[in-house]
Structure formats: structure tokens, C-alpha cells
Design a protein around this motif. Structure first.
Motif: not given
Ligand SMILES: [Zn+2]
Ligand SMILES: [Zn+2]
Length: 341
Positions: A81-91, A235-244, A289-293, A315-318
Motif C-alpha cells: 500500500h504505497p504511502g499508507l502510514p505504518l500506524a494506520n496499517r497496524i491499527i 474522535y479517533i480518526a486516523l491521519a490521512a497520508s501526506p503522500t501526493p 498528483r496531490f495529497a488527500p488534504s 486515513g483508512a486503516p486497512v
């Protein structure tokens, strides 16, 4: 005559003999059946001494969907999953294991109740184990030796005709030195009979409850957790990936956001869960390309047809698809969302 237990030597005192005579009379007046195990109690005892293979098979089948979910979660977690933050993946992977943990907990708690009910049944119906090794097992009602018994786990006393469970598992649950009051032997015996009947029906009911109850209880516990997660999601929304890694792609549905990847050097756009667009779509050139934000503030149409101004991106976890949050409260995949002009 010398007592093995207390060392008293000599003939019993007259008043003790009189009390023993009364107790004997009381015991013989009592219906023998109050000391004997009926068919359902015997069946419950035989079950209590057996491994619960039927329950193991049923519970193993019941756990399969929960295992499948956990395995799918791990498989998805290891996918690229290119650009998926590791924390999101683990969660994300951890979340897919929650139902399995719930199942194990519910199953374990109900199995513990079954074990406790079975131990209570065996303790209530057990013979008295020998005080010293080599000594005979004795009848829990009258104290007579239960000298010979075959392979049956239940032995009938040759003196008072009481049934005693002599299986080692039951003897382990029995009180080692049980003293009984000879003045209330009738009441004690009746109490033992009631205790065995109630323990037998309790053990049977718990056995059924653990098999029939574990899968649905786990299912509803997971459902409750999902509803809870839904409530706390904002309240526990995961961070969106900053990768464009998103780009505008011209499609038959208009200008839509694609998740840009490459396969064998050819750029491709993925449109997430939007099944009205080709997935993936091959592109001629790599678009800017652009970042999600960057999408916040625009008016968009989600794959499910809902429209609104984007107020946030999470961000989406999986699945590795960022989620758009619209001013209407609706949310959905960023890839596959189209510009609403
Ligand atoms: Zn004694
Ligand atoms: Zn007996």
C-alpha cells in the motif's frame, strides 16, 4: 477395636451407640432412591468426566469466520500500500483481530462456567477418597468401604446402597476428610440428593449454553463494538497520508479522483469502491498528483451518489483509501469521488 482416624481404643460409649442406632434407623427408613443417582444425573456425571469433543468441534466450526477475518486482515496488512502510514496499517490489522479475541474470551468464560458446574457435580456425588494411599475409598453417606468396583465410574455402596462416583477426577474434587453429623444423617443425605440433582441439571444447562451461546454472543459483542467504534470514529480518526498520490482523471463520469500507481512502468488510476469506473484505468501520461488534504473545501460527489462540500479527510486503516467527510456528515472513499461542478 481401634479407630484408624483418631486412635480411640475400646468399645464405643453407650450414648454413641444409641445415636448410631438412631442414625441407622433413619437411614433405613429413607427411600434408597434418595441416595441413588437417577438416569439423568448418571448421564450428567458420565458427561462431566468426558472431554467435550462435540463442543470442541462445534466451537471450532463457529470460530472459522472470526479466524477468516483475522487472516484476511493480516494478508491485507502485508499487501503493498504505497504511502499508507505504518500506524494506520497496524491499527487496521489489529481491528480485524478483535472479533477473534472476543470469541476466545466469550468461549473461555462459558467453558470456565461449564468446568465449575462439572466440578460441583463431581464434588457433590463423589465418594470419600482414602486418607492415606492404599486405604479404600469410602461411601460418602455411611462411610463403608467401597471395596470392589469395575470400570464404571459410579459405585453402589454394599451397605446403604448409596451411589458414589469413584472416578479419580471426582475424588480429586471431594473433600478429603468429610465429617458428618450422625444426628442429622437423614437431612444430610436428602441435602446431598438435592445438591446432586441441581448440580447435574446446572452442568447440563451450562454445557448446552456454552456450545449454543458462544458464536451468537460473540457475534453480538462484535456488533456492539462496531456500533461503539462508529460512535467514537470522529474522535479517533486516523491521519490521512501526506503522500501526493491522487490525481484528477477525466472519465465518462466527469473529473474524478484516482489513486495513482504504476504497473510495469505504465501509470494507472484506481477508483476504490466505485464500480461504475474501470478499476484500474490505464493512463497515457503520469498526471500531476496531490495529497488527500488538497481536496478539502471542494464540492464532491461520492461513489454512493451523496454530494456535499468536503470538510475533512481521514486515513483508512486497512484499505488504504482516504475517506472524505462531507458537510452533510456523509463519508466515503476519496478515490472514485468525482468533482461536482
Ligand atoms: Zn475415631
Ligand atoms: Zn454407604
Amino acid at each position: 477395636m481401634r479407630c484408624r482416624s483418631c486412635g480411640y481404643e475400646g468399645p464405643p460409649r453407650p450414648e454413641v451407640l444409641e445415636r448410631l442406632r438412631i442414625a441407622q434407623g433413619e437411614l433405613s427408613r429413607l427411600d434408597q432412591r434418595t441416595r441413588q443417582l437417577d438416569a439423568s444425573a448418571q448421564a450428567a456425571i458420565v458427561r462431566a468426566l468426558r472431554t467435550r469433543w462435540g463442543a470442541i468441534v462445534v466451537l471450532s466450526l463457529g470460530v472459522l469466520p472470526f479466524v477468516a477475518l483475522a487472516v484476511a486482515g493480516v494478508a491485507e496488512g502485508f499487501e503493498e500500500h504505497p504511502g499508507l502510514p505504518l500506524a494506520n496499517r497496524i491499527i487496521g490489522v489489529s481491528l480485524t483481530w478483535v472479533p477473534l479475541l472476543v470469541y476466545a474470551c466469550v468461549g473461555g468464560i462459558l467453558a470456565a462456567f461449564v468446568g465449575r458446574a462439572r466440578r460441583r457435580l463431581l464434588a457433590a456425588s463423589a465418594a470419600i477418597p482414602p486418607e492415606r494411599p492404599g486405604e479404600p475409598v469410602t461411601c460418602a453417606v455411611c462411610g463403608a468401604s467401597l471395596a470392589s468396583f469395575g470400570t464404571s465410574p459410579i459405585a453402589r455402596c454394599g451397605y446403604c446402597a448409596a451411589d458414589n462416583v469413584v472416578h479419580p477426577a471426582a475424588l480429586r474434587q471431594a473433600a478429603t476428610a468429610r465429617s458428618f453429623d450422625i444426628d442429622s444423617i437423614g437431612a444430610t443425605t436428602a441435602l446431598r440428593a438435592r445438591e446432586v440433582v441441581s448440580a447435574a441439571s446446572h452442568a447440563s444447562a451450562m454445557g448446552v449454553a456454552s456450545v449454543v451461546g458462544t458464536p451468537p454472543v460473540s457475534f453480538f459483542a462484535v456488533l456492539a463494538l462496531l456500533l461503539f467504534a462508529k460512535a467514537v470514529e470522529p474522535y479517533i480518526a486516523l491521519a490521512a497520508s501526506p503522500t501526493p498520490r491522487y490525481a484528477w482523471v477525466a472519465t465518462k463520469r466527469g473529473k474524478c479522483v484516482g489513486l495513482i500507481g504504476e504497473r510495469d512502468g505504465v501509470p494507472q488510476a484506481h477508483f476504490g469502491g466505485n464500480d461504475k469506473l474501470p478499476n484500474p484505468m490505464t493512463l497515457d501520461t503520469l498526471p500531476p498528483r496531490f495529497a488527500p488534504s488538497a481536496i478539502v473545501g471542494r464540492t464532491m460527489r461520492l461513489a454512493n451518489g451523496k454530494r456535499g462540500r468536503v470538510v475533512g479527510v481521514t486515513g483508512a486503516p486497512v484499505t488504504n483509501r482516504e475517506q472524505l467527510v462531507l458537510d452533510s456528515g456523509a463519508h466515503g472513499d476519496l478515490p472514485g469521488a468525482c468533482a461536482e461542478e
